[in-house]
Scaffold this motif. Structure first.
Motif, short mmCIF file in Angstrom:
data_model
loop_
_atom_site.label_atom_id
_atom_site.label_comp_id
_atom_site.label_asym_id
_atom_site.label_seq_id
_atom_site.Cartn_x
_atom_site.Cartn_y
_atom_site.Cartn_z
N PRO A 57 0.83 -1.21 0.00
CA PRO A 57 0.00 0.00 0.00
C PRO A 57 0.86 1.26 0.00
O PRO A 57 0.54 2.23 -0.70
N GLU A 58 1.96 1.25 0.75
CA GLU A 58 2.81 2.45 0.83
C GLU A 58 3.37 2.80 -0.55
O GLU A 58 3.33 3.95 -0.99
N ALA A 59 3.89 1.76 -1.24
CA ALA A 59 4.49 2.02 -2.55
C ALA A 59 3.41 2.39 -3.56
O ALA A 59 3.63 3.25 -4.43
N THR A 60 2.25 1.76 -3.47
CA THR A 60 1.17 2.07 -4.42
C THR A 60 0.73 3.52 -4.24
O THR A 60 0.49 4.24 -5.22
N ILE A 61 0.67 3.97 -2.99
CA ILE A 61 0.31 5.38 -2.76
C ILE A 61 1.41 6.30 -3.29
O ILE A 61 1.13 7.29 -3.97
N ARG A 62 2.66 5.94 -3.03
CA ARG A 62 3.77 6.78 -3.55
C ARG A 62 3.68 6.88 -5.08
O ARG A 62 3.81 7.96 -5.66
N LYS A 63 3.43 5.75 -5.72
CA LYS A 63 3.34 5.76 -7.20
C LYS A 63 2.10 6.52 -7.67
O LYS A 63 2.15 7.23 -8.67
N GLY A 64 1.01 6.36 -6.93
CA GLY A 64 -0.23 7.07 -7.29
C GLY A 64 -0.02 8.58 -7.22
O GLY A 64 -0.50 9.34 -8.07
N ILE A 65 0.72 9.02 -6.19
CA ILE A 65 1.01 10.46 -6.06
C ILE A 65 1.88 10.90 -7.24
O ILE A 65 1.63 11.94 -7.87
N ARG A 66 2.88 10.09 -7.55
CA ARG A 66 3.77 10.48 -8.66
C ARG A 66 3.00 10.53 -9.98
O ARG A 66 3.15 11.47 -10.77
N LEU A 67 2.17 9.51 -10.23
CA LEU A 67 1.44 9.50 -11.51
C LEU A 67 0.43 10.65 -11.57
O LEU A 67 0.25 11.26 -12.63
N THR A 68 -0.21 10.94 -10.43
CA THR A 68 -1.15 12.09 -10.40
C THR A 68 -0.38 13.37 -10.71
O THR A 68 -0.84 14.22 -11.49
N ALA A 69 0.80 13.51 -10.11
CA ALA A 69 1.59 14.74 -10.29
C ALA A 69 2.17 14.84 -11.69
O ALA A 69 2.24 15.93 -12.27
N MET A 70 2.60 13.70 -12.26
CA MET A 70 3.28 13.74 -13.56
C MET A 70 2.31 13.71 -14.74
O MET A 70 2.70 14.09 -15.86
N GLY A 71 1.10 13.22 -14.51
CA GLY A 71 0.13 13.10 -15.61
C GLY A 71 -0.02 14.40 -16.39
O GLY A 71 0.13 14.42 -17.64
N PRO A 72 -0.29 15.54 -15.72
CA PRO A 72 -0.44 16.80 -16.46
C PRO A 72 0.82 17.17 -17.24
O PRO A 72 0.73 17.74 -18.34
N THR A 73 1.98 16.83 -16.70
CA THR A 73 3.23 17.16 -17.40
C THR A 73 3.31 16.36 -18.70
O THR A 73 3.73 16.88 -19.74
N LEU A 74 2.90 15.09 -18.64
CA LEU A 74 2.90 14.26 -19.86
C LEU A 74 1.98 14.86 -20.92
O LEU A 74 2.36 15.02 -22.08
N VAL A 75 0.75 15.17 -20.50
CA VAL A 75 -0.24 15.67 -21.48
C VAL A 75 0.21 17.00 -22.08
O VAL A 75 0.17 17.21 -23.30
N ALA A 76 0.67 17.91 -21.19
CA ALA A 76 1.07 19.23 -21.68
C ALA A 76 2.32 19.13 -22.57
O ALA A 76 2.38 19.77 -23.62
N ALA A 77 3.28 18.29 -22.17
CA ALA A 77 4.51 18.18 -22.97
C ALA A 77 4.19 17.63 -24.36
O ALA A 77 4.69 18.14 -25.36
N HIS A 78 3.35 16.60 -24.41
CA HIS A 78 2.99 16.03 -25.72
C HIS A 78 2.29 17.08 -26.58
O HIS A 78 2.57 17.22 -27.78
N HIS A 79 1.39 17.84 -25.96
CA HIS A 79 0.67 18.86 -26.72
C HIS A 79 1.62 19.91 -27.29
O HIS A 79 1.46 20.37 -28.42
N ARG A 80 2.62 20.30 -26.49
CA ARG A 80 3.60 21.28 -26.97
C ARG A 80 4.43 20.68 -28.11
O ARG A 80 4.63 21.30 -29.14
N LEU A 81 4.91 19.46 -27.89
CA LEU A 81 5.78 18.82 -28.89
C LEU A 81 5.08 18.68 -30.24
O LEU A 81 5.68 18.90 -31.29
N ARG A 82 3.80 18.33 -30.20
CA ARG A 82 3.10 18.11 -31.48
C ARG A 82 2.87 19.42 -32.23
O ARG A 82 2.55 19.42 -33.40
N GLN A 83 3.02 20.54 -31.51
CA GLN A 83 2.93 21.84 -32.20
C GLN A 83 4.31 22.37 -32.57
O GLN A 83 4.44 23.51 -33.01
#
Ligand code: CMC
Length: 375
Positions: free
Chosen positions: A114-140
């Motif tokens: 549970p501890e690691a799953t929460i750590r990963k969940g926090i990281r994925l929640t935090a990094m998700g917007p960076t992934l979406v925004a970076a891809h959107h910038r790159l494709r332009q």
């Protein structure tokens, strides 16, 4: 003959403490708290804490948690390279690929505690917007914008997407939207994530699955389709004929209907009000007028069959008015839902059983094998 529960409709397959849904009256609670209170009084960061830890945070708990989210937004350069390679993909495909690629850089990747799953969940929640925004910038053909630790989750996403400071009202709008999408019981993508978790795969695989399942127009893709429909309709007076053509040909009107809600989706209320206010503020009330015409005059006949607007109906018009391209709408849903998928995996890991239903075989039996040269 076994009874076939097609689509697993009305089948309970486990217990949950994540969310309660009463589809007959349109009620939704996250961890016992009303979606209305959370949408009106809370923040996405607070809701993520509530979902992952089961309780509302104290001020100091929230401050620490928010700091963790802010500190985990950066994605490795190698993942930016991967996003660059798939710059022509649909943003949801890029998000799916990006989350999958992040697993290569996560030290907890195979740890399902549970501890690691929460750590990963926090990281994925935090990094998700960076992934979406970076891809959107790159494709332009633009450079990705680095996360800004001075901004909250919603504000930072908008900042990375458009490379300009968002105004407070827009940030709040997106914050509420993320809250409304954060968790929703055994919906198709959470079920997909749970199936992955039930094999004792890992959170990255489960969230990747969730993104893939969410992409379809019968699930997360509806907001994009609703706005396309509103643009095609063009004027409220065209709505009746436009929808009649779809319905008479056995089609569906996107943004209406729900597997569980047979009354109005309680999340729609918050987006309806905001869609109206934003349209008026931007001098474009037309989209809201088209949508309400559809709701009040065209689809009202379907209410006695339990078909009402769902969360996606007004969401698309809000994103459109904020200048967000339509193929990014589902990604926003996905970014809001990462905490929900994480919680569903936590629950699955906690009391695991392999999810493996049966299919009733209806094909041929004991056929004689003909060698290929004789066929
Ligand atoms: N427009 C027209 N008819 C509809 C619609 C609709 N949007 N939704 C359901 N129906 C009809 C359907 O054709 C069927 O009619 P009949 O009994 O004559 O065959 C009846 O209602 C029951 O439909 P169903 O497919 O058995 O119901 P379901 O519970 O499986 O469907 C749904 C749920 C979301 C797939 C469906 O309502 C739909 O396709 N809606 C449009 C897509 C959409 O807006 N999706 C977003 C859902 S909310 C976000 C999320 O959480 O995923």
């Amino acid at each position: 003959m076994p009874e076939i529960m097609k689509g697993l409709k009305d089948v309970y397959f486990d217990n949950t403490e994540a969310s309660f849904i009463d589809g007959d009256v349109g009620k939704l609670l996250y961890r016992g708290y009303s979606i209305h209170d959370l949408a009106e009084k809370s923040t996405f960061e607070e809701v993520v804490y509530l979902l992952l830890y089961g309780e509302l945070p104290s001020q100091s708990e929230l401050t620490d948690f928010d700091a963790k989210l802010r500190a985990n937004r950066r994605i490795p350069d190698q993942v930016i390279e991967v996003l660059n390679l798939v710059q022509n993909s649909h943003p949801m495909d890029a998000l799916r690929t990006g989350i999958s690629a992040l697993s290569a850089f996560d030290e907890d990747v195979t740890d399902n505690s549970p501890e690691a799953t929460i750590r990963k969940g926090i990281r994925l929640t935090a990094m998700g917007p960076t992934l979406v925004a970076a891809h959107h910038r790159l494709r332009q053909g633009l450079e990705p914008v680095a996360p800004n630790p001075d901004l909250n989750h919603a504000g930072n996403f908008l900042y990375m997407l458009f490379d300009e400071m968002p105004d407070e009202e827009t940030v709040k709008l997106l914050d509420v939207d993320f809250i409304l999408h954060a968790e929703h019981g055994a919906n198709a993508s959470a079920f997909g994530a749970r199936v992955a978790a039930s094999t004792l795969s890992d959170l990255h695989s489960a969230v990747t699955t969730g993104v893939g399942v969410l992409k379809g127009p019968w699930h997360g893709g509806a907001a994009e389709e609703v706005m396309r429909m509103a643009l095609d309709i063009g004027q409220p007076e065209n709505a009746e004929e436009y929808c009649r053509n779809i319905l008479d040909n056995g089609g569906r009107i996107m943004g209406f209907g729900h597997r569980v809600y047979k009354a109005e989706d309680p999340r729609a209320r918050h987006l309806r009000e905001r869609s109206k206010a934003l349209g008026e503020k931007m001098g474009q009330p037309k989209w809201f007028e088209i949508l309400t015409y559809l709701e009040e005059n065209v689809m009202s006949k379907y209410r006695d069959r339990g078909i009402f607007v769902n969360v996606d109906f007004f969401a698309g018009s809000i994103y459109y008015l904020l200048g967000i391209p339509d193929d990014l709408f589902i990604s926003i849903f996905a970014l809001g839902r990462i905490p929900g998928w994480t919680l569903q995996c936590l629950e699955q890991f906690d009391d695991n059983i392999l999810i493996r239903p049966l299919l009733e075989y209806t094909g041929g039996m004991d056929l004689e094998y003909t060698p290929i040269e004789s066929r």
